[in-house]
Design a protein around this motif. Structure first.
Motif, PDB file in Angstrom:
ATOM      1  N   VAL A 172       0.846  -1.195   0.000  1.00 52.15           N
ATOM      2  CA  VAL A 172       0.000   0.000   0.000  1.00 52.15           C
ATOM      3  C   VAL A 172       0.886   1.253   0.000  1.00 52.15           C
ATOM      4  O   VAL A 172       2.075   1.198   0.287  1.00 52.15           O
ATOM      5  CB  VAL A 172      -0.964   0.028   1.205  1.00 52.15           C
TER       6      VAL A 172
ATOM      7  N   GLN B  77      -3.526   2.590  -6.458  1.00 52.08           N
ATOM      8  CA  GLN B  77      -3.951   1.587  -5.483  1.00 52.08           C
ATOM      9  C   GLN B  77      -5.457   1.343  -5.530  1.00 52.08           C
ATOM     10  O   GLN B  77      -5.914   0.251  -5.239  1.00 52.08           O
ATOM     11  CB  GLN B  77      -3.522   2.010  -4.067  1.00 52.08           C
TER      12      GLN B  77
ATOM     13  N   ASP C 262     -13.624   2.968  -5.912  1.00 54.21           N
ATOM     14  CA  ASP C 262     -13.107   2.972  -4.533  1.00 54.21           C
ATOM     15  C   ASP C 262     -12.927   4.412  -4.047  1.00 54.21           C
ATOM     16  O   ASP C 262     -13.310   4.759  -2.928  1.00 54.21           O
ATOM     17  CB  ASP C 262     -11.740   2.276  -4.453  1.00 54.21           C
TER      18      ASP C 262
ATOM     19  N   HIS D 286     -16.105   6.194  -3.262  1.00 55.03           N
ATOM     20  CA  HIS D 286     -16.664   5.863  -1.950  1.00 55.03           C
ATOM     21  C   HIS D 286     -15.930   6.589  -0.823  1.00 55.03           C
ATOM     22  O   HIS D 286     -16.540   7.020   0.156  1.00 55.03           O
ATOM     23  CB  HIS D 286     -16.656   4.350  -1.730  1.00 55.03           C
ATOM     24  N   GLN D 287     -14.603   6.724  -0.960  1.00 58.20           N
ATOM     25  CA  GLN D 287     -13.862   7.489   0.050  1.00 58.20           C
ATOM     26  C   GLN D 287     -14.345   8.939   0.066  1.00 58.20           C
ATOM     27  O   GLN D 287     -14.502   9.555   1.126  1.00 58.20           O
ATOM     28  CB  GLN D 287     -12.359   7.426  -0.223  1.00 58.20           C
TER      29      GLN D 287
ATOM     30  N   TYR E 231     -16.551  -5.054  -0.773  1.00 59.78           N
ATOM     31  CA  TYR E 231     -17.995  -5.058  -0.547  1.00 59.78           C
ATOM     32  C   TYR E 231     -18.706  -4.600  -1.799  1.00 59.78           C
ATOM     33  O   TYR E 231     -18.117  -3.994  -2.695  1.00 59.78           O
ATOM     34  CB  TYR E 231     -18.349  -4.177   0.651  1.00 59.78           C
TER      35      TYR E 231
ATOM     36  N   SER F  96     -21.530  -2.272  -3.411  1.00 59.43           N
ATOM     37  CA  SER F  96     -22.207  -1.019  -3.110  1.00 59.43           C
ATOM     38  C   SER F  96     -23.677  -1.110  -3.476  1.00 59.43           C
ATOM     39  O   SER F  96     -24.117  -2.060  -4.145  1.00 59.43           O
ATOM     40  CB  SER F  96     -21.549   0.123  -3.887  1.00 59.43           C
TER      41      SER F  96
ATOM     42  N   ARG G 200     -21.746  -2.246  -7.409  1.00 60.99           N
ATOM     43  CA  ARG G 200     -20.330  -2.224  -7.796  1.00 60.99           C
ATOM     44  C   ARG G 200     -19.480  -2.854  -6.698  1.00 60.99           C
ATOM     45  O   ARG G 200     -19.777  -2.694  -5.515  1.00 60.99           O
ATOM     46  CB  ARG G 200     -19.853  -0.784  -8.021  1.00 60.99           C
ATOM     47  N   LEU G 201     -18.411  -3.502  -7.126  1.00 63.28           N
ATOM     48  CA  LEU G 201     -17.480  -4.104  -6.180  1.00 63.28           C
ATOM     49  C   LEU G 201     -16.464  -3.039  -5.751  1.00 63.28           C
ATOM     50  O   LEU G 201     -15.749  -2.483  -6.594  1.00 63.28           O
ATOM     51  CB  LEU G 201     -16.784  -5.274  -6.876  1.00 63.28           C
ATOM     52  N   ILE G 202     -16.415  -2.740  -4.452  1.00 57.93           N
ATOM     53  CA  ILE G 202     -15.558  -1.675  -3.920  1.00 57.93           C
ATOM     54  C   ILE G 202     -14.518  -2.290  -2.988  1.00 57.93           C
ATOM     55  O   ILE G 202     -14.837  -3.225  -2.236  1.00 57.93           O
ATOM     56  CB  ILE G 202     -16.384  -0.650  -3.104  1.00 57.93           C
ATOM     57  N   THR G 203     -13.294  -1.764  -3.035  1.00 58.63           N
ATOM     58  CA  THR G 203     -12.268  -2.191  -2.094  1.00 58.63           C
ATOM     59  C   THR G 203     -11.974  -1.059  -1.121  1.00 58.63           C
ATOM     60  O   THR G 203     -11.697   0.069  -1.534  1.00 58.63           O
ATOM     61  CB  THR G 203     -10.965  -2.581  -2.820  1.00 58.63           C
TER      62      THR G 203
ATOM     63  N   GLY H 238      -9.587  -0.062   2.348  1.00 52.18           N
ATOM     64  CA  GLY H 238      -8.404  -0.484   3.093  1.00 52.18           C
ATOM     65  C   GLY H 238      -7.423  -1.209   2.199  1.00 52.18           C
ATOM     66  O   GLY H 238      -7.415  -1.027   0.977  1.00 52.18           O
ATOM     67  N   GLY H 239      -6.591  -2.050   2.784  1.00 53.03           N
ATOM     68  CA  GLY H 239      -5.585  -2.776   2.018  1.00 53.03           C
ATOM     69  C   GLY H 239      -5.159  -4.024   2.768  1.00 53.03           C
ATOM     70  O   GLY H 239      -5.508  -4.202   3.938  1.00 53.03           O
ATOM     71  N   PRO H 240      -4.407  -4.906   2.074  1.00 54.93           N
ATOM     72  CA  PRO H 240      -4.128  -6.220   2.647  1.00 54.93           C
ATOM     73  C   PRO H 240      -3.010  -6.253   3.681  1.00 54.93           C
ATOM     74  O   PRO H 240      -2.794  -7.292   4.299  1.00 54.93           O
ATOM     75  CB  PRO H 240      -3.717  -7.033   1.406  1.00 54.93           C
TER      76      PRO H 240
ATOM     77  N   TYR I 105      -9.058   7.188   3.158  1.00 52.97           N
ATOM     78  CA  TYR I 105     -10.040   7.186   4.243  1.00 52.97           C
ATOM     79  C   TYR I 105     -10.302   5.777   4.743  1.00 52.97           C
ATOM     80  O   TYR I 105     -10.261   4.818   3.976  1.00 52.97           O
ATOM     81  CB  TYR I 105     -11.337   7.848   3.763  1.00 52.97           C
ATOM     82  N   ASP I 106     -10.575   5.685   6.048  1.00 57.96           N
ATOM     83  CA  ASP I 106     -10.681   4.388   6.698  1.00 57.96           C
ATOM     84  C   ASP I 106     -12.118   3.865   6.625  1.00 57.96           C
ATOM     85  O   ASP I 106     -12.830   3.802   7.623  1.00 57.96           O
ATOM     86  CB  ASP I 106     -10.204   4.509   8.154  1.00 57.96           C
ATOM     87  N   LEU I 107     -12.528   3.484   5.433  1.00 59.02           N
ATOM     88  CA  LEU I 107     -13.884   2.963   5.242  1.00 59.02           C
ATOM     89  C   LEU I 107     -14.118   1.663   6.015  1.00 59.02           C
ATOM     90  O   LEU I 107     -15.245   1.347   6.367  1.00 59.02           O
ATOM     91  CB  LEU I 107     -14.154   2.721   3.753  1.00 59.02           C
TER      92      LEU I 107
END
Lengths: 513, 310
Positions: free
Chosen positions: A446, A464, A469, A472-473, B120, B122, B126-129, B131-133, B141-143
């Motif tokens: 990341v 990233q 994505d 949504h943020q 997840y 929406s 739509r497929l949303i990512t 955070g991270g692995p 932002y910390d969704l």
């Protein structure tokens, strides 16, 4: 602090701290007062706060156009030093009435430009909000104002047998409010978690000037985790005016080990081996050959100058388990080719070993006057692969790179070391930086582990995240700040330009990781 | 990410689509939390299976429909576990959506800190990512924090990356009629301290040598070995840890988690006040993430602590 200034015996944190204190104590001169009186925005702010806590002199505006990042080109409107939540609300409301944005600011130690103001906003400094409001052992929390320094908080909790776990290397001068904004880490967040895990409630002034409490001292605060959404939002969703932090009990036993390796691969294998063995050290830091030599010449801690890499490992807890873990770590290190394992005999030796790690960045001035520090995270099992790429990237761009980083959680901090007076070097530094970011992402990593995005990395965000994505943020951000008043231009990529990340004429001293 | 896992995520998104009220059914162990799905809500199932456990990363990628039993079995093979706790047939997604903490929170922390990455679907399908692995990440932002405890009202969890932990080498329960706060002061980071007004239970976990040493301290304070925790009454209250004694209801049994502030009571928790500005933020978030109100209609995170019986 000019780059190229010769290094002295003072640690960089102390140098920068004194700089920060000087800013705070800047005398308010009659000449500046006269200039201020003509501006309606400044007049309104002065009426709401106090004349000596609203600065718009040319020098102040220049100082507050920067933070500890490399980013220049910021433009500060006026700087306010509120002392209460009500005064913060007044600053936000007045800024709003005058059509200005608001940029929250702690100690300005951020490395991603999160506090760099764009388009002459009202900069709201929390450095006059420095009270520890309460320490409640039964609730297990302390309420503090945002301007309390990280290390001051830990020192204040010491008599109670507690500490504040996040410990960024800037902890002598960074504020708890800044830690909240950036979701700061530090070496010891490997075992204890980053700031988000240590903040249970926040009082926040939103962009419309209202004051709201998010989260709570109780375990299941009602509704969505708005507290969690706010932490790490880099001042783009509100200004925190009070923080409830968790009290972390001081461990009864601590042991610190220094392991010396003939190859970075052996050191990295040891990192993976320790984690895979089920040991979660309190801290697990790696330094490569170049930085180890430089640090040793600076602090004389007895670091092995012929090592290809050293690991600084700390375990804490109850004495029996600490002894066991230390033995197992030594065995894992030796099985992976450690040439020597040194266990700190006492607190003084521990402190000396940590001093080497925490002052690494000041030591670099011995080599070249400038450095650019990166902050990415990779899967820790890919340390060797990505480190090799980092060395290759630096070599390709004819740059010197040094690595000192939080190996235990895969948080890389490659330092590109250079002399800004060398023609064309900055282009090479930026090209290499972008390649390091790309290599980290390609390895499954990341963009940032603890420094945040700010202005510096927003251009990489689309590497990233998908457009959906990021959308949504942005929905989260806009729910808190529908009018885009709070710290605009940060974190998410925008078309607007603010700050010049490409223009590195000098690097501030005292930038830490 | 493996190809089958990606395929099942895409199928999950297609099944959810972009129209009509929809909710995910998990193990139904917390089905009534915050309300029941409104009539006419279509129920779907989240992808099942442990996609990748990486012990040396201390992470696991898992379908949200996977049961806690299946997850824990997979992690136990490499001596790890997660903070997720609940009935064996509870699902990963269900525990995350309800933010339901286990009784070891005192030591291991809340469920909300365990989620590193969420994929997840929406409201738009739509497929949303988020955070991270990686175990450390402050990118954007910390969704993830927002999704934990959201009862599926902002989006529907398909696959997550969770932080894992070493499985403790030893675990031991002790109990006795001692003051719980005084006992806690004698111990270093116990995993759980329970108190029913008379008896105190403590769970010690970690290295054998540490558990032995702490158990000796506890015995010195008047505790004796116990077979396990007491049975917990069904209703969960949330109070400031320091207010546990005053906040206990007068009727029925009540077992308090000392140092955490969760009360397990026979009687339901009293309704909780919601600050008007907090309510406004909830409304704006719901409008931003689910403008047509199709995700889990009938459920409300502001009433997460209120259990509706079907």
């Amino acid at each position: 602090m000019q780059s190229g200034e010769p290094s002295d015996e003072t640690y960089p944190v102390q140098r920068a701290f004194s700089r920060y204190v000087r800013i705070r104590r800047m005398p308010f001169t009659p000449r500046r007062r006269a200039r201020v009186a003509h501006d309606p925005l400044t007049s309104a702010l002065r009426t709401a706060l106090a004349p000596d806590r609203v600065h718009d002199g040319a020098l102040d505006r220049r100082l507050y156009a920067r933070d500890a990042s490399v980013i220049t080109g910021g433009r500060c409107g006026v700087v306010c030093f509120p002392q209460t939540a009500a005064e913060v609300q007044a600053c936000v409301r007045i800024a709003r009435e005058h059509g200005r944005a608001v940029v929250p600011r702690g100690a300005g130690t951020g490395l991603a430009g999160g506090a760099v103001p764009c388009d002459e906003p009202v900069v709201v400094s929390t450095t006059r909000m420095t009270r520890i409001l309460s320490v409640d052992e039964r609730d297990g929390v302390a309420w503090v104002e945002p301007g309390v320094l990280n290390l001051d908080l830990t020192r204040a909790l010491q008599p109670y047998g507690f500490h504040f776990a996040p410990d960024p290397s800037s902890q002598q001068s960074c504020t708890v409010g800044g830690n909240v904004a950036n979701n700061s880490g530090g070496p010891h967040c490997l075992a204890y978690g980053v700031t988000s895990a240590h903040v249970v409630a926040l009082d926040v002034v939103l962009g419309d000037g209202t004051l709201t409490r998010l989260g709570g001292v109780d375990p299941d605060p009602v509704g969505l985790d708005l507290r969690g959404a706010m932490v790490g939002s880099e001042g783009t969703m509100g200004i925190v005016t009070a923080i409830a932090v968790r009290l972390t009990p001081n461990p009864p036993a601590v042991r610190t080990l220094l392991l010396d390796f003939a190859s970075t691969a052996d050191a990295a294998a040891t990192v993976s081996g320790i984690i895979a063995a089920g040991i979660v050290p309190a801290a697990l830091e790696m330094m490569d050959a170049a930085i180890t030599r430089v640090v040793e010449a600076f602090v004389h801690a007895g670091y092995p100058t012929d090592a290809a890499a050293v690991l600084l490992v700390e375990v804490d807890g109850l004495p029996g388990g600490v002894a066991l873990d230390a033995e197992r770590i030594e065995a894992i290190g030796r099985a992976n080719g450690a040439r020597d394992v040194r266990v700190a005999a006492d607190d003084a030796e521990r402190a000396l070993l940590w001093k080497g790690r925490k002052t690494a960045f000041g030591a670099i001035a011995q080599v070249k006057p400038n450095y650019y520090l990166h902050d990415t995270v990779i899967p820790r099992t890919k340390l060797v692969e990505v480190l090799d790429q980092v060395y290759a990237i630096a070599a390709r761009h004819d740059l010197l790179v040094m690595n000192v980083f939080h190996a235990g959680d895969g948080n890389l901090h490659p330092l590109l070391v250079y002399d800004a007076r060398e023609p064309g070097v900055l282009e090479r530094v930026h090209a290499a930086g972008a390649e390091i970011v790309a290599a980290s992402l390609a390895a499954g990593g990341v963009l940032s582990g603890e420094h945040g995005i700010g202005l510096e990395k927003r251009r990489f965000m689309a590497q990233q995240f998908s457009a959906d994505d990021l959308d949504h943020q942005n929905r989260l951000r806009r729910a808190f700040d529908p009018d885009g008043r709070m710290n605009p231009g940060k974190v998410l990529p925008t078309g607007a330009s603010c700050g010049d990340v490409q223009h590195l004429d000098r690097v501030p001293a005292g930038a830490w990781v | 990410v493996t190809v089958p896992a990606e395929r099942s995520l895409v199928a999950f998104a297609e099944e959810i689509g972009a129209d009509g009220p929809v909710a995910v059914a998990g193990g139904r162990t917390k089905w009534g939390w915050g309300g029941l799905p409104a009539d006419g809500t279509r129920l779907v199932r989240a992808p099942v299976g442990v996609v990748a456990h990486q012990p040396a990363e201390m992470t696991v990628r898992v379908g949200a429909g996977t049961t806690l039993a299946e997850l824990d079995d997979a992690l136990a093979r490499n001596g790890q576990t997660t903070v997720l706790d609940g009935p064996p047939h509870a699902t990963v997604g269900g525990v995350l959506a309800t933010a339901a903490d286990g009784i070891r929170r005192l030591r291991v922390g809340p469920v909300r800190d365990a989620l590193l990455e969420a994929r997840y679907v929406s409201a738009e399908g739509r497929l949303i990512t988020a955070g991270g692995p990686t175990v450390k990440n402050v990118t954007g932002y910390d969704l993830c924090r927002l999704l934990v405890g959201s009862l599926g009202t902002l989006g529907l969890l398909g696959e997550v990356v969770l932080r894992t932990r070493p499985r403790p080498a030893a675990a031991r329960w002790l109990s006795g009629e001692v003051d719980p706060d005084e006992l806690r002061r004698l111990l270093y980071r116990p995993s759980c301290v329970l108190w029913d007004g008379t008896t105190t239970w403590v769970l010690l976990e970690g290295h054998d040598v540490d558990v032995d040493a702490q158990a000796a301290v506890a015995r010195g304070a008047g505790l004796a070995d116990a077979s396990g925790p007491p049975e917990l009454p069904p209703h969960r209250w949330s109070v400031a840890p320091g207010a546990v004694r005053e906040a206990r209801p007068r009727e029925g049994r009540c077992v308090a988690e000392i140092g955490v502030g969760a009360l397990h009571c026979d009687v339901a928790a009293p309704p909780r006040e919601v600050d008007e500005r907090v309510r406004t933020l909830h409304e704006r978030l719901k409008a931003a993430f689910d403008p047509t109100g199709r995700c889990n209609p009938g459920r409300d995170p502001l009433r997460r602590g209120v259990v509706t019986v079907a």
